[in-house]
Design an enzyme around this catalytic site. Structure first.
Site, PDB file in Angstrom:
ATOM      1  N   ALA A 193       0.826  -1.218   0.000  1.00 24.41           N
ATOM      2  CA  ALA A 193       0.000   0.000   0.000  1.00 24.41           C
ATOM      3  C   ALA A 193       0.852   1.257   0.000  1.00 24.41           C
ATOM      4  O   ALA A 193       2.044   1.204   0.286  1.00 24.41           O
ATOM      5  CB  ALA A 193      -0.912   0.003   1.218  1.00 24.41           C
ATOM      6  N   ASN A 194       0.232   2.361  -0.322  1.00 26.78           N
ATOM      7  CA  ASN A 194       0.839   3.675  -0.178  1.00 26.78           C
ATOM      8  C   ASN A 194       0.301   4.319   1.080  1.00 26.78           C
ATOM      9  O   ASN A 194      -0.795   3.992   1.523  1.00 26.78           O
ATOM     10  CB  ASN A 194       0.446   4.563  -1.364  1.00 26.78           C
ATOM     11  N   ARG A 195       1.024   5.301   1.590  1.00 26.85           N
ATOM     12  CA  ARG A 195       0.518   6.114   2.685  1.00 26.85           C
ATOM     13  C   ARG A 195      -0.386   7.179   2.089  1.00 26.85           C
ATOM     14  O   ARG A 195       0.042   7.947   1.239  1.00 26.85           O
ATOM     15  CB  ARG A 195       1.653   6.842   3.365  1.00 26.85           C
TER      16      ARG A 195
ATOM     17  N   VAL B  27      -1.976   5.977  -5.868  1.00 27.09           N
ATOM     18  CA  VAL B  27      -2.115   4.632  -6.445  1.00 27.09           C
ATOM     19  C   VAL B  27      -0.779   3.898  -6.320  1.00 27.09           C
ATOM     20  O   VAL B  27       0.269   4.472  -6.621  1.00 27.09           O
ATOM     21  CB  VAL B  27      -2.515   4.734  -7.929  1.00 27.09           C
TER      22      VAL B  27
END
Ligand code: C5P
Length: 223
Positions: A29-31, A96
């Site tokens: 995931a991204n922050r 994204v």
């Protein structure tokens, strides 16, 4: 017009991170808190627009008066975005994930004798670029974000060209900026017309000012 400069307009906003599954319990995931994207969707709704917000997993409430489509992965986000078109204005504020695991495991990957697994990554679709480069049904105004930790303006200019969008909202997300997960944001608008630096504001104020600006560009009206 007046206080409803986007009345009758369709606005699409992406927000939040994407989660790319590794196995049933783990993700890449991204922050991203989703705060800036959600605030933009709320500001567009307040300006009278018909708003679809396509959001990755976030822990903040849905904005009022907005159609929310909840997704997990980049591929789901792309599908939801395509579903939500056509739009007059499309704003891609989501963080994204650039990559996903080539084949996610149907079962939880166990710790074991084999040592840590090797994850093979493949590139995710670029949602912003795919919409900005559509031959047919391209929204008249396509806005991207550039979250950078260095060379913010330079990188934003390059991104504008690479993605084919009309405007990039650039922000410094280096850890010392406090932007990540914080209340305030300092942005610069980068377009073919040049660069405009805004003072630090709350994310809500940034959202309202951005929406006023986009409405002006879209309608040619003074906002
Ligand atoms: O260079 P980068 O891909 O990080 O550019 C960020 C911009 O592109 C943001 O507007 C983001 O929402 C969008 N983006 C996207 N799909 C991706 C990667 C980025 O829509 N796969």
């Amino acid at each position: 017009r007046g206080d409803q400069p986007l009345k009758g307009r369709r606005v699409l906003v992406t927000s939040g991170p994407t989660h790319e599954p590794i196995d049933p319990v783990r993700v890449l995931a991204n922050r991203s808190s989703g705060r800036q994207g959600h605030a933009i969707a709320a500001a567009a709704a307040a300006a009278g627009a018909d708003v679809t917000l396509v959001s990755g997993p976030v822990s903040i409430p849905d904005p009022a008066g907005v159609r929310v489509v909840a997704v997990e992965s980049a591929r789901e986000m792309l599908a939801a975005v395509e579903q939500a078109l056509p739009a007059d204005l499309a704003i891609f504020a989501a963080a994204v994930a650039d990559w996903r695991v080539e084949t996610d495991s149907a079962q939880k990957i166990k710790k074991g004798a084999g040592g840590p697994p090797t994850l093979r990554l493949v590139e995710n679709p670029d949602i912003l670029a795919s919409v900005a480069r559509r031959a047919e049904g391209r929204p008249p105004l396509v806005v991207g974000f550039a979250a950078e930790t260095q060379n913010v303006i330079e990188n934003a200019r390059a991104k504008l060209a690479r993605k084919g969008c009309d405007l990039i909202v650039a922000n410094d997300v280096s850890p010392e900026s406090g932007v990540m997960g914080g209340d305030r944001n300092t942005v610069a608008l980068v377009s073919a017309e040049g660069v405009e630096r805004w003072d630090a504001m709350t994310k809500e104020a940034v959202a309202q000012a951005l929406i006023a600006r986009f409405a002006t560009r879209l309608t040619g009206a003074s906002a």
